[in-house]
Design an enzyme around this catalytic site. Structure first.
Site, short mmCIF file in Angstrom:
data_model
loop_
_atom_site.label_atom_id
_atom_site.label_comp_id
_atom_site.label_asym_id
_atom_site.label_seq_id
_atom_site.Cartn_x
_atom_site.Cartn_y
_atom_site.Cartn_z
N GLY A 11 0.81 -1.21 0.00
CA GLY A 11 0.00 0.00 0.00
C GLY A 11 0.84 1.26 0.00
CG MET A 12 0.19 6.14 -0.56
SD MET A 12 -1.21 7.16 -1.10
CE MET A 12 -2.30 7.13 0.34
CG ASP A 35 -6.41 -13.61 5.67
OD1 ASP A 35 -6.73 -12.53 6.23
OD2 ASP A 35 -7.22 -14.52 5.44
CB ALA A 57 -6.34 -0.73 6.86
CB THR A 59 -8.68 1.97 3.26
OG1 THR A 59 -8.33 1.46 1.97
CG2 THR A 59 -7.58 1.64 4.25
CB THR A 98 -8.70 6.40 10.66
OG1 THR A 98 -9.40 7.41 9.96
CG2 THR A 98 -9.72 5.54 11.40
CG ASP A 99 -9.55 11.40 10.19
OD1 ASP A 99 -9.04 10.45 9.59
OD2 ASP A 99 -10.33 12.21 9.64
CE1 TYR A 122 -10.96 2.50 7.28
CE2 TYR A 122 -11.37 4.77 7.96
CZ TYR A 122 -10.48 3.76 7.63
OH TYR A 122 -9.12 4.00 7.66
CE LYS A 126 -7.86 1.76 10.79
NZ LYS A 126 -6.73 0.88 10.36
#
Length: 291
Positions: A11-12, A35, A57, A59, A98-99, A122, A126
């Site tokens: 991922g990024m 996994d 994640a 996302t 995450t926010d 989501y 999280k």
């Protein structure tokens, strides 16, 4: 030598974590390699490592509204599996959150100990992942909440703006959601610095400093790309109704960094300028990106 394991490595953020850990002993596992919902596979993968950085994640924020079980399996159960494995193998876990664990009704930056109150599926998954990991491995789990990510290794808002600029004279962007644009390159360096510092386990907010609306961020992206920022026009969320509600205010406070003697991440405008110079805004999309 410290041995690192990165999950979600394709991922990024995962790609930038690998760059930030260049020269160190790193195992980088993509989604296809591990996994995280498979407890036995996770236990085996964590063996032999000192630090686990969880960038895996689910996302897809809107899809999570109708696939919450799937999102929960990855974001909550998967994170708990990693925490349990890290505890058993005496490793530390950094898990990226995450926010969206907050409701977005605030008017001042959310502190690390603010109550979780997510408003979409989501965010719920999280938030559950945070709670489960901290309960499973309280002395060795670092929760690093981030937001509004952009980077070279995946699709993101900044690249979308430039793609739209190529085919539209003007681009309408909402001006009623406020947060912190965050470069994954800075976030990766921040996570490595946190681990290197031997700071106490707990919750940290990994976002670039300052704040902006999506409209303000888009104008800055246009400017960095050498485009006329006046091509970005102001609109509001009522024009972009989506399955998952978004928090209106997602600014995160950075007190925890200072409490352990570390500097919070730099201003988002400075990060964006450096990212643009590094070619981060060029189109090299990867489907495995994350928030």
């Amino acid at each position: 030598m410290t041995r690192y394991l990165i999950t979600g490595a394709a991922g990024m953020l995962g790609q930038d974590l690998q760059k930030a850990l260049t020269g160190r002993e790193v195992t980088a596992l993509r989604r296809a390699d591990l996994d995280v919902t498979d407890q036995e596979a996770v236990l085996a993968a964590v063996a032999g490592h000192d630090v686990v950085i969880n960038a895996a994640a689910y996302t897809k924020v809107d899809d999570a509204e109708s696939h919450e079980d799937e999102a929960y399996a990855i974001n909550a159960t998967g994170t708990e599996n990693l925490a349990r494995a890290a505890k058993q193998h005496r490793a530390r876990l950094v898990t990226v959150s995450t926010d969206y664990v907050f409701d977005g009704n605030g008017t001042a930056p959310y502190e690390e100990d603010a109550p979780r109150d997510p408003i979409n599926a989501y965010g719920r998954t999280k938030a559950a992942g945070e709670e489960l990991a901290l309960a499973a491995h309280p002395d060795g789990t670092y929760v690093v909440r981030t937001a509004w990510l952009y980077g070279a290794g995946g699709p993101n808002f900044a690249k979308t703006m430039l793609r739209l600029a190529a085919s539209h004279e003007t681009v309408g962007v909402v001006d009623d959601q406020r947060g912190q644009p965050t470069w994954t390159g800075d976030l990766a360096e921040c996570i490595v610095a946190l681990v290197d510092s031997d700071a106490p386990a707990g919750i940290y907010h990994g976002t670039n400093s300052g704040e902006a609306t999506w409209y303000e961020f888009a104008k800055a992206v246009f400017s960095q790309a050498g485009l006329n920022p006046d091509r970005v026009t102001r609109t509001d969320s009522s024009q972009f109704v989506r399955p998952a509600p978004r928090p209106a205010y997602s600014v995160l406070g950075h007190r925890a960094w200072r409490d352990v003697g570390l500097e919070p991440m730099r201003a988002w405008q400075d990060a964006l300028a450096d990212a643009a110079r590094d070619g981060v805004l060029e189109q090299h999309d990867n489907p495995e990106s994350g928030r």
